[in-house]
Design an enzyme around this catalytic site. Structure first.
Site, PDB file in Angstrom:
ATOM      1  N   GLU A   1     -13.960  10.453 -17.201  1.00  0.00           N
ATOM      2  CA  GLU A   1     -15.114  10.862 -18.007  1.00  0.00           C
ATOM      3  C   GLU A   1     -14.887  12.275 -18.549  1.00  0.00           C
ATOM      4  OE1 GLU A   1     -14.951   9.823 -14.891  1.00  0.00           O
ATOM      5  OE2 GLU A   1     -16.858   9.031 -14.155  1.00  0.00           O
TER       6      GLU A   1
ATOM      7  N   CYS B   1     -18.697   9.762 -10.437  1.00  0.00           N
ATOM      8  CA  CYS B   1     -18.918  10.358  -9.122  1.00  0.00           C
ATOM      9  C   CYS B   1     -20.077  11.340  -9.185  1.00  0.00           C
ATOM     10  CB  CYS B   1     -17.650  11.054  -8.649  1.00  0.00           C
ATOM     11  SG  CYS B   1     -17.274  12.534  -9.606  1.00  0.00           S
TER      12      CYS B   1
ATOM     13  N   ALA C   1      11.710 -12.819   1.448  1.00  0.00           N
ATOM     14  CA  ALA C   1      12.672 -13.354   0.481  1.00  0.00           C
ATOM     15  C   ALA C   1      13.504 -14.372   1.222  1.00  0.00           C
ATOM     16  CB  ALA C   1      13.544 -12.243  -0.081  1.00  0.00           C
TER      17      ALA C   1
ATOM     18  N   THR D   1      14.656  -4.830  11.449  1.00  0.00           N
ATOM     19  CA  THR D   1      14.937  -4.731  10.018  1.00  0.00           C
ATOM     20  C   THR D   1      15.484  -3.340   9.683  1.00  0.00           C
ATOM     21  OG1 THR D   1      13.212  -6.342   9.530  1.00  0.00           O
ATOM     22  CG2 THR D   1      13.895  -4.921   7.718  1.00  0.00           C
TER      23      THR D   1
ATOM     24  N   LEU E   1      13.931   1.684   1.297  1.00  0.00           N
ATOM     25  CA  LEU E   1      12.548   1.298   0.978  1.00  0.00           C
ATOM     26  C   LEU E   1      11.917   2.195  -0.079  1.00  0.00           C
ATOM     27  CD1 LEU E   1      11.215   0.425   4.567  1.00  0.00           C
ATOM     28  CD2 LEU E   1      12.207  -1.119   2.878  1.00  0.00           C
TER      29      LEU E   1
ATOM     30  N   GLU F   1       7.462  -5.704   4.954  1.00  0.00           N
ATOM     31  CA  GLU F   1       8.728  -6.260   4.455  1.00  0.00           C
ATOM     32  C   GLU F   1       9.595  -6.873   5.554  1.00  0.00           C
ATOM     33  OE1 GLU F   1      10.913  -4.834   1.186  1.00  0.00           O
ATOM     34  OE2 GLU F   1       9.595  -3.135   0.826  1.00  0.00           O
TER      35      GLU F   1
ATOM     36  N   GLY G   1      10.867  -7.869   9.740  1.00  0.00           N
ATOM     37  CA  GLY G   1      11.398  -9.217   9.692  1.00  0.00           C
ATOM     38  C   GLY G   1      10.374 -10.301  10.027  1.00  0.00           C
ATOM     39  N   PRO G   2      10.906 -11.538  10.152  1.00  0.00           N
ATOM     40  CA  PRO G   2      10.069 -12.711  10.367  1.00  0.00           C
ATOM     41  C   PRO G   2       9.172 -12.625  11.610  1.00  0.00           C
ATOM     42  CG  PRO G   2      12.375 -13.350  10.021  1.00  0.00           C
ATOM     43  CD  PRO G   2      12.353 -11.864  10.071  1.00  0.00           C
TER      44      PRO G   2
END
Lengths: 352, 352
Positions: free
Chosen positions: B53, B77, B156, B198, B206, B288, B290-291
């Site tokens: 604004e 605000c 992935a 990982t 990353l 991200e 791991g499993p």
């Protein structure tokens, strides 16, 4: 040259009209042109019915045919099959020029049709739109070049690669769009192959919704003869043909429904199956599971195409895993298509 | 009404220009209109810089502002933060009408900005393009409504649902397009969370390729303190912040690079992690792998969104499986996108 491609495109379009009805014969389309005008079109409508060239030629008078150009997607035949040879009909029609997209890979035809045309003074052009036209009869081409059927594996998995919610549970993993697509694409194959577990757990009918007089033959691989305990399965009692490959003599000799044919095999080798199917002139098969059977196909490299349907849901730890081959596999061509909130991944190796 | 939507669409377009630079602040755009003419546009450029604004208003003279209409994507605000309150500035500018797409979910603002405007005789219209604008600050909205970060899991996998070729092997499963997409979408989150395996196996940095002054904080969950044996990891030695959550006191007290902060936790419960991140005002996290870590998130239902990248290759039996939750999961919305010969499946639950 652009004109040739234009008219061949029309012939290709004609050819597609015979889809699902020409069975062991290829799809073929023809267009007859004189002075840049299309005089007639034709296609192979149905197995046993006139070939595309004859279909188009029959629509014209001798005057119209005289000095015309015939566009045909596949090399005209030169032998007596269900129909007299097209090459002679073309010669007799006094067609001046023949444009052909693809040489017929069928050993009885290949090159001979063209030779007859040339011997009779007809101008022949080949290879126009060759790549597009070849795709029309991919399975037919593969079969006659390699003496073995085109093999497609199909699986339907969840996001976490499960094919059912648990052991011995029939589970609809994918959505209605996939259901419809699978029921339709079955008609693109001459046989569907499943293992005995899939037959017993899912009790599928494996029919196609496509309009065809030649639905695929259902083939069950049942080495041990487990079907003897499941003679009430739909596959064994409806009006469509089913073939059973088994090592169990009791099953092979059992008095089954007349639509069922048993093959007594000596060993569990897929190469025996493929050899038998080649002998029976089955040009293409669609393997619908389960995962153990598909693993055998993958591990033996008996694969031309892999179709995976994926739903976005997780099934969880109790689910049965999709097929995991022993070693890695890469395919040359990949086609991805979205079906509602599901995905179809179609991948294939380059044709030999 | 159609005019209002038209100008709000412009404001929405303005808002998007601040992407990746407003950090904990929402993206906001503003348009000032008089006699159906756009007089000025503005947006929140950067965390700590003027609000949208103010950005628009500052471009105009008092005469221009008098009796004008302000379109702003988010409620102005009403409190002193890094900037003086916009509501007072609007009143002082003699703007006649304010059109707002979305009420600010932030507790310090919600409804108060509008109240101030109305008390000062300004006509206020709300809800214009509300659904479209809400998507602009999905994570911000979720955080301030639920007092916990938006959680996205990303994986992935190969076609046969493997995330690496074998135990302790870093494997590039997906293609270059996916690599680029992941590196870019990291910037949409305030933190990236991985497990210690990982961190150790992949040794990832990353980082994001998006242009931002606020790259996500890297968070490693290392209950046992395995990182003590791997102090040479990129994450622990570059110039970007890393947080470690551990129960290992030696690691927590270890003299690490100044960009690293250790949190000594009492138990292995993800709810403790979420509580701590909420306290630190981390609005969104991108998990991200791991499993095993992703399974914990799924099993505890700490999930807003799941992103799965799939490559069409088979890895085979030696591969490490992607995450399989204990039970089944269904998501409300699914978006599928093709990236070369890979697929991105983005699914989410309806926002609470």
């Amino acid at each position: 040259m652009e004109k040739d491609e234009h008219f061949m495109q029309l012939a290709l379009h004609e050819a597609q009209k015979g889809r699902h009805q020409t069975w062991k014969n290829p799809l073929v389309g023809a267009v007859i042109v004189k002075n840049d005008q299309v005089l007639a079109t034709g296609y192979h409508h149905h197995y046993g019915k006139p070939h595309a060239e004859r279909d188009a030629i029959s629509k014209l008078t001798p005057e119209q045919l005289f000095n015309s150009t015939l566009y045909v997607t596949l090399e005209p035949c030169n032998h007596f099959g269900k129909q007299p040879p097209c090459s002679q009909l073309i010669v007799d029609s006094h067609i001046k020029r023949v444009v052909i997209a693809e040489i017929d890979p069928h050993k009885l035809v290949t090159g001979k049709g063209i030779a007859t045309l040339k011997e009779n003074g007809i101008e022949v052009t080949t290879g126009v739109l060759n790549a597009e036209v070849k795709k029309l009869n991919e399975h037919y081409n593969y079969f006659y070049k390699n003496d073995r059927p085109w093999i497609t594996l199909k699986q339907a998995t969840s996001l976490d690669y499960k094919v059912s919610a648990g052991l011995n549970q029939r589970t609809a993993i994918t959505n209605q769009e996939v259901y419809e697509q699978v029921h339709c694409e079955r008609a693109d194959y001459q046989a569907i192959v499943i293992g005995s577990s899939t037959a017993i757990i899912d009790n599928p009918s494996l029919l196609t919704t496509a309009s065809t007089d030649y639905p695929p033959i259902r083939i069950v691989l049942d080495r041990r003869g487990r079907l003897l305990e499941h003679l009430d399965l739909t596959l064994l009692n409806d009006d469509n043909p089913t073939w059973i490959f088994t090592q169990n003599k009791s099953l092979a000799n059992h008095n089954l429904n007349q639509n069922i044919q048993c093959f007594l095999t000596k060993n569990n080798d897929l190469s025996d199956l493929i050899a038998e199917l080649s002998k029976k002139e089955i040009q293409s098969i669609y393997v619908e599971g389960g995962p153990t059977l598909e693993k055998s196909f993958l591990d033996n490299f008996f694969i031309n195409e892999m179709i995976t349907y994926i739903s976005p849901d997780f099934i969880g730890a109790n689910g049965v895993s999709g097929t995991v081959p022993t070693s890695s596999h890469h395919f040359d061509e990949v086609n991805i298509k979205q079906l509602g909130n599901n995905v179809r991944i179609d991948e294939r190796n380059k044709n030999v």
